[in-house]
Design a protein around this motif. Structure first.
Motif, PDB file in Angstrom:
ATOM      1  N   SER A   1       0.827  -1.198   0.000  1.00  0.00           N
ATOM      2  CA  SER A   1       0.000   0.000   0.000  1.00  0.00           C
ATOM      3  C   SER A   1       0.867   1.255   0.000  1.00  0.00           C
ATOM      4  O   SER A   1       1.851   1.356   0.721  1.00  0.00           O
ATOM      5  CB  SER A   1      -0.932   0.012   1.211  1.00  0.00           C
ATOM      6  N   CYS A   2       0.463   2.225  -0.839  1.00  0.00           N
ATOM      7  CA  CYS A   2       1.224   3.464  -0.978  1.00  0.00           C
ATOM      8  C   CYS A   2       0.260   4.633  -1.110  1.00  0.00           C
ATOM      9  O   CYS A   2      -0.658   4.607  -1.935  1.00  0.00           O
ATOM     10  CB  CYS A   2       2.146   3.390  -2.197  1.00  0.00           C
ATOM     11  N   LEU A   3       0.480   5.667  -0.306  1.00  0.00           N
ATOM     12  CA  LEU A   3      -0.292   6.899  -0.354  1.00  0.00           C
ATOM     13  C   LEU A   3       0.591   8.013  -0.903  1.00  0.00           C
ATOM     14  O   LEU A   3       1.698   8.236  -0.413  1.00  0.00           O
ATOM     15  CB  LEU A   3      -0.772   7.280   1.053  1.00  0.00           C
ATOM     16  N   ASP A   4       0.105   8.703  -1.919  1.00  0.00           N
ATOM     17  CA  ASP A   4       0.744   9.926  -2.383  1.00  0.00           C
ATOM     18  C   ASP A   4       0.006  11.083  -1.722  1.00  0.00           C
ATOM     19  O   ASP A   4      -1.107  11.429  -2.102  1.00  0.00           O
ATOM     20  CB  ASP A   4       0.673  10.032  -3.906  1.00  0.00           C
ATOM     21  N   ALA A   5       0.647  11.663  -0.690  1.00  0.00           N
ATOM     22  CA  ALA A   5       0.029  12.717   0.119  1.00  0.00           C
ATOM     23  C   ALA A   5       0.328  14.075  -0.510  1.00  0.00           C
ATOM     24  O   ALA A   5       1.410  14.628  -0.338  1.00  0.00           O
ATOM     25  CB  ALA A   5       0.550  12.655   1.549  1.00  0.00           C
ATOM     26  N   GLY A   6      -0.650  14.600  -1.239  1.00  0.00           N
ATOM     27  CA  GLY A   6      -0.443  15.794  -2.051  1.00  0.00           C
ATOM     28  C   GLY A   6      -0.173  15.376  -3.483  1.00  0.00           C
ATOM     29  O   GLY A   6       0.799  15.777  -4.101  1.00  0.00           O
ATOM     30  N   CYS A   7      -1.082  14.558  -4.013  1.00  0.00           N
ATOM     31  CA  CYS A   7      -0.841  13.843  -5.279  1.00  0.00           C
ATOM     32  C   CYS A   7      -0.965  14.723  -6.506  1.00  0.00           C
ATOM     33  O   CYS A   7      -0.589  14.299  -7.611  1.00  0.00           O
ATOM     34  CB  CYS A   7      -1.804  12.665  -5.404  1.00  0.00           C
ATOM     35  N   GLY A   8      -1.510  15.943  -6.357  1.00  0.00           N
ATOM     36  CA  GLY A   8      -1.740  16.748  -7.549  1.00  0.00           C
ATOM     37  C   GLY A   8      -2.644  16.009  -8.522  1.00  0.00           C
ATOM     38  O   GLY A   8      -3.624  15.369  -8.130  1.00  0.00           O
ATOM     39  N   GLU A   9      -2.270  16.057  -9.803  1.00  0.00           N
ATOM     40  CA  GLU A   9      -3.108  15.390 -10.801  1.00  0.00           C
ATOM     41  C   GLU A   9      -2.703  13.943 -11.043  1.00  0.00           C
ATOM     42  O   GLU A   9      -3.115  13.333 -12.034  1.00  0.00           O
ATOM     43  CB  GLU A   9      -3.137  16.187 -12.107  1.00  0.00           C
TER      44      GLU A   9
END
Length: 288
Positions: free
Chosen positions: A99-107
């Motif tokens: 599992s991976c979260l992009d915190a502030g993923c933009g587009e």
């Protein structure tokens, strides 16, 4: 590539686990959040907003989308994907989804690049979160053009709508890190990967838009509480931008757009060609 739905969402109102049914996420206290027709969910309650429309504007998101899709930051995406997937291989001998979260993923550029770099040998569970509804909407729309790769959420890094201790990795790409929240949602042994601007990042652009540049402060890496330093990498190269539109897109996707004066913006707008340095530092911390 094997992508599984992200399941570890938490209610932004009470922190209880959310469960999905009939295009709605619900918690045991009855709070419910509809999945929009574009494929994202808004988990940013009014009380967590500092403005009516927080985060990047629709125009800023469009500029970033054009610039990134042109491939100018591809080497950064490749380095990030290599680091994340390398950690995934070490951590996931049990074959459970990583599992991976992009915190502030933009587009959503970096998550899409990560999904493309993954192989069938490593199942992934991906989530992109941003406080800008325009960014998340753009991410969901691009994702929908192919088989959906990620879960897209409007939310805040200050109050991540994610269950405690459930993530293997968190990305913070030129964003606003809230280390206490990142530490909360990561498992023991999980990694926080931060991408930060280096001393020469976009120097040529900054020399044009500012009267003078501040001296760069040299400081040692400060390891956040609850983490150990797990490695660093520097990515540095030059890109050539041709045409005022590409230069304008680069400026529009950076904080410099609002930090510089109108005169500085005018000087940038007058350019037709710009060779600029990309200089970033990728730092990995492991949750202990």
């Amino acid at each position: 590539m094997s992508i599984t739905p992200f399941q570890a969402l938490a209610c932004p109102l009470d922190g209880k686990p959310l469960s999905w049914s009939d295009s709605v996420w619900r918690c045991s206290d009855g709070h419910s959040f509809d999945i929009a027709k574009q494929g994202y969910v808004n988990l940013l309650p009014v009380q967590q907003k500092r403005s009516h429309d927080p985060g990047d504007s629709k125009a800023m998101v469009a500029a970033r989308q054009r610039f990134l899709n042109a491939g100018y930051y591809q080497p950064i995406a490749e380095a990030v994907s290599h680091a994340v997937l390398g950690h995934a291989e070490v951590q996931k001998a049990d074959r459970l989804p990583f599992s991976c979260l992009d915190a502030g993923c933009g587009e959503g550029y970096y998550l899409r690049q990560l999904a493309d770099a993954a192989t069938n040998a490593q199942p992934l569970s991906l989530m992109g979160l941003d406080i800008s509804k325009w960014a998340v909407l753009a991410a969901a729309k691009q994702d929908a053009k192919q088989a959906p790769l990620s879960s897209w959420v409007v939310g805040s890094n200050a109050h991540l709508p994610v269950q405690t201790g459930t993530l293997d990795s968190v990305l913070c790409m030129f964003g606003f890190p809230v280390v206490s929240e990142f530490a909360r949602v990561l498992k023991t042994g999980g990694v926080l990967l931060q991408v930060e601007a280096g001393p020469n990042h976009l120097r040529e652009l900054r020399e044009i838009i500012y009267p003078t540049l501040k001296a760069e402060r040299v400081s040692e890496t400060v390891v956040p509480d609850g983490f150990i330093h797990h490695g660093s990498e520097r990515v540095s190269y030059s890109i050539a931008l041709n045409g005022s539109e590409e230069i304008a897109d680069l400026l529009a996707m950076t904080p410099h757009l609002y930090r510089t004066s109108s005169e500085g913006r005018d000087r940038a707008a007058a350019l037709e060609v710009l060779v600029v340095t990309v200089d970033v530092r990728i730092v990995m911390y492991m949750r202990i």
